[in-house]
Design an enzyme around this catalytic site. Structure first.
Site, short mmCIF file in Angstrom:
data_model
loop_
_atom_site.label_atom_id
_atom_site.label_comp_id
_atom_site.label_asym_id
_atom_site.label_seq_id
_atom_site.Cartn_x
_atom_site.Cartn_y
_atom_site.Cartn_z
CG ASP B 43 39.36 30.06 36.63
OD1 ASP B 43 38.90 29.49 37.64
OD2 ASP B 43 39.42 31.30 36.52
CG ASP B 146 33.65 30.16 34.26
OD1 ASP B 146 34.55 30.95 33.95
OD2 ASP B 146 33.37 29.86 35.43
CD GLU B 194 32.46 30.28 38.96
OE1 GLU B 194 32.17 31.36 38.42
OE2 GLU B 194 33.41 30.17 39.76
CG HIS B 264 37.34 25.88 36.38
ND1 HIS B 264 37.12 26.54 35.20
CD2 HIS B 264 36.95 26.73 37.35
CE1 HIS B 264 36.62 27.75 35.46
NE2 HIS B 264 36.51 27.89 36.76
#
Lengths: 233, 521
Positions: B43, B146, B194, B264
């Site tokens: 991430d 996030d 996400e 990400h």
């Protein structure tokens, strides 16, 4: 005149008018003028044209030469066909005698185009451009030193170019003229007279060349004068 | 389903099929280069640059730092650690937004910390607590983790998207001077994804979000998708018209090669028309399945972002977009299969022996080896397979010292093929190592002269003038820059100044002169 006739007349006028307009609106610049002007001393040609192309040259009547590959062309241009071939500064009307006894003449040539058509030049001097080597020389007068400029040429076919005696471009093989095809590394044109020399070798068919200088930003350089009157001055 | 029955295909066809498959496998097996050094992270935040170094932060407080964007090492964990942070530079401060689940997902919060420097050795390095920026109570239809920061280039407004699978992705406005919320309002803009963030491109806002399953190693279906809108608050719609509020999204990048699970997205603006993005792979099979950082070029096609490729080591024709001619060694070329004299047209038509050249001129020269000699004529070929040119054979006539470089029509000749190879321990740039570019089958490298012109040297010695940086531009073509450009602080790039001549000149993103294609020979 009946209505149908009127309609036909109007139809003809309407259909033909665009053609007429096209004909009369074609600018004269759209008409190619490939014929080089021998011996012309047109003052308008003493500066490069709007795109920077040099339109005035001294050109020698062609010498027989065979081969357009890199090695063949390099051998040809380094062989002394007449005395001081790579260094002489010619004048209009000057004659040279080649190794086989032929007498050839330098001609001042102007062109109205971006390029110089060697096919018609050869025709004008009573020969042809098959298996031919053409020498072209011009003086470039600069008001000051001009650094980081490049000579940019196109030629049909192979050609080798020198600036002030330094070989700066060689393009080889059977090729058509493309603007800015061969381009030199960065060089400096000195204040005053600079000598540009080109050797164009053609196997058969059409032959021509174009040349200009590019500035440090690859834009055409136009702040110089062109001379064939007394090239060595 | 249509299947190919190789067993019943003619032998020649089977061989061709197998060879084709084999060739593709060889191509796919060629090395694709990931970042070097310590790149384990999950991430990662958008990469930020501070005092010439690159920084990214990940889940658990992981910090990765790099001096050149290629070789990475572990950095210092910031004052607060959590999950999936994002970071943005605003004025003289770096704002880092870190999410956590104090009550278990979807009970979540996002906390702000900020510092004037990312370098722990700087006197300005001090993470200051900026407080709670957002929370979700576990009941509402959003899991508020996030974060993704987006500074709108059209009006300077700052926005944050957040959310993770449970419920919606939301966008809220922040104060660009403080990093704090402007108000308590939010807008739902997507579902079923996400790790969202936005970018702006030519009048459109693009919402990039990660779909699929994470955190399962090589069993992770993570991949990045995108939708776009004319407004920062949506509605975001994909290329087929499906709203992201209904699960839509066009694929940007998914698993491939030796890596699984892309997630990400973080945009990197390099300027001059070069865009890249950071991401993590859930599993890098060459690193034992660890989750790792990667950087890819970002391309744009038909108004949609597309992931570029990391450069593949191999042998290529290097073709100018401007001129269509290819970089070559300035030596006499030898036609593949040997030089043949232009002769008759062929056995049937060549009996007249007449030839016609490019310029329309006719030659009465008898055709050597042509139809009149009982051969096949120039159009009849040799009757067999012409093998690739052997560089060892044709290079015997090449000069031994430095040789100039020029361009020419590509004709599959040895002096026109270049092998591009990464150079170990030579450093690199964002997402790419430095490469050497040598004439295929030789150790003769492309190099830079003192006058910023091109030359090839007899052998590769590793000198800075022999190292090259390759950046894929947003249209998919490549920019080729010498490493030495980074030293002299001038963005010199390989430039097709003429059809038959290339040089080095400052990169101009508006010109095709410095755009190149690497084509497989």
């Amino acid at each position: 005149m009946n209505k149908d006739s009127n309609r036909n007349v109007w139809a003809f006028v309407l259909l033909s008018s665009p053609v007429f307009l096209m004909i009369v609106s074609v600018p004269s610049t759209a008409q190619c003028d490939p014929m080089p002007k021998l011996g012309v001393q047109n003052s308008a040609r003493t500066v490069p044209n709007a795109d920077g192309f040099i339109q005035r040259w001294l050109i020698l009547e062609p010498i027989r030469a065979v081969g357009d590959t890199q090695n063949a062309v390099q051998t040809t241009v380094k062989a002394e066909h007449f005395p001081n071939e790579l260094t002489m500064i010619p004048k209009h009307g000057q004659k040279v005698t080649t190794a086989d006894g032929s007498e050839l003449t330098w001609h001042a040539v102007d062109t109205n185009e971006y390029n110089v058509n060697l096919y018609y030049f050869a025709q004008a001097v009573g020969t042809n451009c098959n298996n031919a080597l053409f020498w072209a020389v011009v003086g470039v007068d600069c008001p000051e030193d001009m650094a980081n400029v490049r000579l940019a040429i196109g030629s049909n076919s192979a050609s080798v170019w020198w600036v002030n005696g330094q070989e700066v471009i060689g393009i080889y093989g059977n090729r058509c003229t493309v603007i800015d095809d061969g381009v030199s590394k960065r060089l400096t044109l000195k204040k005053g007279r600079n000598i540009i020399r080109g050797a164009i070798i053609n196997a058969s068919g059409a032959a021509d060349f174009c040349a200009r200088f590019l500035d440090a930003k690859d834009k055409p350089l136009k702040t110089f004068n062109v001379s064939v009157g007394d090239v060595g001055k | 389903m249509k299947t190919v029955d190789c067993a019943h295909a003619p032998v020649h066809d089977r061989c061709v099929t197998l060879l084709s498959v084999f060739a593709v496998l060889i191509w796919l097996a060629r090395p694709v280069f990931a970042l070097d050094g310590q790149v384990q992270i999950h991430d990662p935040s958008t990469i930020a640059q501070c005092d010439g170094k690159f920084y990214t932060y990940g889940t658990g407080g992981t910090c990765l730092v790099s001096e050149d964007g290629w070789t990475w090492q572990r950095g210092v964990t910031p004052s607060r650690r959590g999950m999936a942070p994002d970071m943005i530079q605003l004025g003289d401060r770096y704002y880092q937004y870190i999410s956590s689940n104090p009550g278990g997902q979807p009970h979540s919060q996002i906390i702000l910390i900020h510092s004037k420097s990312l370098d722990p050795n700087s006197p300005d390095y001090e993470w200051v607590d900026g407080g709670l920026i957002n929370s979700t109570d576990g009941e509402e239809f959003c899991n508020g983790i996030d974060p993704g920061l987006f500074l709108d280039p059209t009006d300077g407004k700052l926005w944050m998207t957040f959310g993770s699978y449970f419920g919606t992705i939301r966008v809220v406005e922040l104060n660009p001077k403080t990093g704090q919320r402007v108000d308590d309002t939010f807008t739902d803009i997507a579902v079923n994804c996400e790790a969202s963030t936005m970018v702006y491109h030519e009048g459109w806002y693009y919402l990039l979000a990660t779909h699929g399953s994470c955190c399962r190693g090589t069993d992770s279906g993570y991949h990045i998708r995108v939708g776009r809108s004319k407004k920062v608050t949506g509605p975001f719609v994909d290329h087929e018209g499906t709203a992201m509020m209904q699960g839509g999204g066009k694929l940007v990048i998914g698993s491939g090669g030796r890596v699984v699970g892309a997630g990400h997205f973080g945009l990197i603006h390099e300027g001059d028309g070069v865009q890249k993005f950071s991401l993590h792979w859930e599993a890098d099979m060459d690193r034992g399945g660890a989750s790792v950082l990667d950087i890819r070029a970002l391309l744009w096609r038909d108004g949609w972002p597309v992931a570029g490729e990391n450069f593949r080591q191999g042998t290529y024709e290097i073709e100018s977009v401007r001129t269509g001619t290819a970089i070559e060694l300035a030596v006499e070329g030898v036609p593949v299969g040997g030089r043949r004299v232009r002769g008759g047209f062929g056995a049937a038509r060549g009996a007249r022996g007449s030839t016609q050249g490019r310029d329309g001129a006719r030659s009465a020269t008898p055709a050597r080896g042509g139809a009149r000699a009982g051969g096949r004529g120039i159009f009849g070929g040799t009757g067999g397979v012409i093998p690739d040119q052997d560089v060892a054979e044709v290079s015997v006539n090449w000069p031994e010292g430095s040789v100039d470089v020029r361009m020419g029509n590509y004709m599959c000749q040895a002096q026109q093929k270049w092998t591009v190879t990464p150079v170990a321990d030579a450093g690199g740039t964002l997402g790419s190592p430095y490469f050497k570019v040598t004439i295929a089958g030789t150790d003769r490298p492309l190099a830079v002269t003192e006058g910023a012109e091109l030359v090839t040297l007899p052998t590769f010695t590793g000198g800075i003038e022999q190292l090259w940086r390759l950046d894929q531009l947003t249209d998919g073509t490549w920019r080729i820059m010498p490493k030495i450009a980074s030293v002299i602080k001038e963005p010199l790039a390989l430039s097709a100044v003429g059809s038959s001549f290339a040089t080095l000149a400052p990169f101009d993103p508006a010109s095709d002169k410095q755009r190149w294609r690497f084509k497989r020979p």
